[in-house]
Design a protein around this motif. Sequence first.
Motif, PDB file in Angstrom:
ATOM      1  N   MET A 175       0.831  -1.203   0.000  1.00  0.00           N
ATOM      2  CA  MET A 175       0.000   0.000   0.000  1.00  0.00           C
ATOM      3  C   MET A 175       0.871   1.261   0.000  1.00  0.00           C
ATOM      4  O   MET A 175       0.365   2.371   0.121  1.00  0.00           O
ATOM      5  N   GLU A 176       2.191   1.057  -0.135  1.00  0.00           N
ATOM      6  CA  GLU A 176       3.123   2.183  -0.156  1.00  0.00           C
ATOM      7  C   GLU A 176       2.933   2.976  -1.450  1.00  0.00           C
ATOM      8  O   GLU A 176       2.831   2.405  -2.534  1.00  0.00           O
ATOM      9  N   GLU A 177       2.869   4.288  -1.338  1.00  0.00           N
ATOM     10  CA  GLU A 177       2.420   5.158  -2.425  1.00  0.00           C
ATOM     11  C   GLU A 177       3.173   4.959  -3.740  1.00  0.00           C
ATOM     12  O   GLU A 177       2.577   4.993  -4.815  1.00  0.00           O
ATOM     13  N   SER A 178       4.460   4.747  -3.695  1.00  0.00           N
ATOM     14  CA  SER A 178       5.241   4.737  -4.932  1.00  0.00           C
ATOM     15  C   SER A 178       5.072   3.458  -5.751  1.00  0.00           C
ATOM     16  O   SER A 178       5.380   3.448  -6.941  1.00  0.00           O
ATOM     17  N   ILE A 179       4.552   2.383  -5.139  1.00  0.00           N
ATOM     18  CA  ILE A 179       4.447   1.127  -5.887  1.00  0.00           C
ATOM     19  C   ILE A 179       3.063   0.483  -5.817  1.00  0.00           C
ATOM     20  O   ILE A 179       2.825  -0.520  -6.502  1.00  0.00           O
ATOM     21  N   THR A 180       2.158   1.008  -5.032  1.00  0.00           N
ATOM     22  CA  THR A 180       0.858   0.363  -4.902  1.00  0.00           C
ATOM     23  C   THR A 180       0.008   0.530  -6.159  1.00  0.00           C
ATOM     24  O   THR A 180       0.317   1.354  -7.035  1.00  0.00           O
ATOM     25  N   HIS A 181      -1.043  -0.247  -6.243  1.00  0.00           N
ATOM     26  CA  HIS A 181      -2.085  -0.011  -7.240  1.00  0.00           C
ATOM     27  C   HIS A 181      -3.090   0.917  -6.586  1.00  0.00           C
ATOM     28  O   HIS A 181      -3.781   0.533  -5.634  1.00  0.00           O
ATOM     29  N   LYS A 182      -3.159   2.153  -7.060  1.00  0.00           N
ATOM     30  CA  LYS A 182      -3.916   3.183  -6.362  1.00  0.00           C
ATOM     31  C   LYS A 182      -5.385   2.818  -6.204  1.00  0.00           C
ATOM     32  O   LYS A 182      -5.988   3.066  -5.149  1.00  0.00           O
ATOM     33  N   GLU A 217       0.052   4.621   9.258  1.00  0.00           N
ATOM     34  CA  GLU A 217      -0.024   3.378  10.024  1.00  0.00           C
ATOM     35  C   GLU A 217      -0.871   2.335   9.298  1.00  0.00           C
ATOM     36  O   GLU A 217      -0.502   1.165   9.229  1.00  0.00           O
ATOM     37  N   ARG A 218      -1.998   2.769   8.743  1.00  0.00           N
ATOM     38  CA  ARG A 218      -2.870   1.841   8.029  1.00  0.00           C
ATOM     39  C   ARG A 218      -2.188   1.318   6.763  1.00  0.00           C
ATOM     40  O   ARG A 218      -2.285   0.131   6.424  1.00  0.00           O
ATOM     41  N   LYS A 219      -1.503   2.199   6.049  1.00  0.00           N
ATOM     42  CA  LYS A 219      -0.814   1.778   4.833  1.00  0.00           C
ATOM     43  C   LYS A 219       0.283   0.761   5.159  1.00  0.00           C
ATOM     44  O   LYS A 219       0.458  -0.224   4.428  1.00  0.00           O
ATOM     45  N   LYS A 220       1.002   0.971   6.248  1.00  0.00           N
ATOM     46  CA  LYS A 220       2.038   0.022   6.641  1.00  0.00           C
ATOM     47  C   LYS A 220       1.431  -1.315   7.045  1.00  0.00           C
ATOM     48  O   LYS A 220       1.960  -2.373   6.720  1.00  0.00           O
ATOM     49  N   HIS A 221       0.300  -1.249   7.758  1.00  0.00           N
ATOM     50  CA  HIS A 221      -0.347  -2.469   8.234  1.00  0.00           C
ATOM     51  C   HIS A 221      -0.764  -3.366   7.076  1.00  0.00           C
ATOM     52  O   HIS A 221      -0.670  -4.600   7.168  1.00  0.00           O
ATOM     53  N   PHE A 222      -1.190  -2.771   5.976  1.00  0.00           N
ATOM     54  CA  PHE A 222      -1.647  -3.539   4.822  1.00  0.00           C
ATOM     55  C   PHE A 222      -0.602  -3.626   3.709  1.00  0.00           C
ATOM     56  O   PHE A 222      -0.904  -4.060   2.600  1.00  0.00           O
ATOM     57  N   SER A 223       0.631  -3.212   4.006  1.00  0.00           N
ATOM     58  CA  SER A 223       1.755  -3.439   3.086  1.00  0.00           C
ATOM     59  C   SER A 223       2.387  -4.754   3.508  1.00  0.00           C
ATOM     60  O   SER A 223       3.154  -4.818   4.477  1.00  0.00           O
TER      61      SER A 223
END
Length: 311
Positions: free
Chosen positions: A204-211, A225-231
Amino acid sequence: MSLQNFKSLILVCICQIAIVANTFGQSQVIDLWNGKVPGAITNTDYQQIVDSADNWTKMRFVTNPTLDMYPAPKEMATGTAVIICPGGGYWGLAIDHEGAQVAKWLNSLGITAFVLKYRLPNDALMVDKSVGPIQDGQEAIRIVRRNAKEWGIDSTKVGIMGFSAGGHLASTLSTHFNEKVYEVAGSISARPDFSLLIYPVISMEESITHKGSQVNLLGDNPSLERKKHFSNELQVNEETPPAFLVHSIDDGAVPVQNSIGYALALEKYKVPCELHIYQSGGHGYGLGRTENTESSWPDACKKWLKARGFL
C-alpha cells in the motif's frame, strides 16, 4: 455403418462429454457464513451482479460470500487444495479467467480448487471495509480444513492463490492469519500452507501500490499506520508460508516491485520462495493469453508445487 450403430456411437460420445464435464466441473456452492456475515450492513440499494465488459467477466457488490468447489478427479487427487482469490482492484471479481478457468487447470493437476467470491470493500455494506475480505478469506481456509476429511483433502496442504488485488488478499491471509477479525469457533488455523501470487498487489506504499486497490480498501486518505499495516512485504516473518510469485516487468497497473519486495522479505526470514519475472505480458493475463514467455508460468508453478511436495 448402420443407423443403429451410428446412434450407439453418438450416445457413447455424449456420455464421454458428460463424464469430462463432470470430472472438471464445479460441484457445489458453499455459503461462508450461513446468513450471519460479520460486520455486514444490510443495504437493499446494492444487489450482487455479474456482467461482461472490457474483455473480462466481473462480479460486483458481493453481499453473501461463497466458495465454488471444484473437486479433483478421484483417480488424480493429490490431497492438495487451493483457494483462489480473483482480482479486480477490490472493485470487482474476475471470476472467469482468474477464477473458474484456474480452478479447472488446478483440477488437471489433481488439486481440489475453490473459487472465493469474497466481499469487496464498501462502506455502504460493511462496518469496516478493510477487514471484510480478510474475514471471508480466513473463514474459507477454516471451512476447507474443517471439511478436509470428507472432501479428501490433506489439512496440511491447503494453499491460497491470488491474482492482482486478489494477490493482495492472498498475501494478507499469508501474513495476517493470526489477526482476530471475527469471533472464531474452535481452534482451526487460518494459516495457508503455501501461497501462489500472480501479478499481485502486495504493498500500500504510495510509490508502488495499485492506487485503485488502495483507495477501495483503505479509503481516500489512509493514515501512514494503516498503509504500513496492509503493506504485506512489511508483515512477513518466520511463520509466513512459502510463496510462488509471477510478475511481468512491463506491468503498467501493478509495478513489479510489489513481487520483488515480498520475495526479498521472504528471503530475509529464510522462507522458501520462487519469483518469476517476465519481460512482457502486462497485467491481467490469467493462465496466459499469448505465445510469449509469461504464458509459461503455469508449467513453472506445477514444477514448484511438485518440488514442494504438493503434487
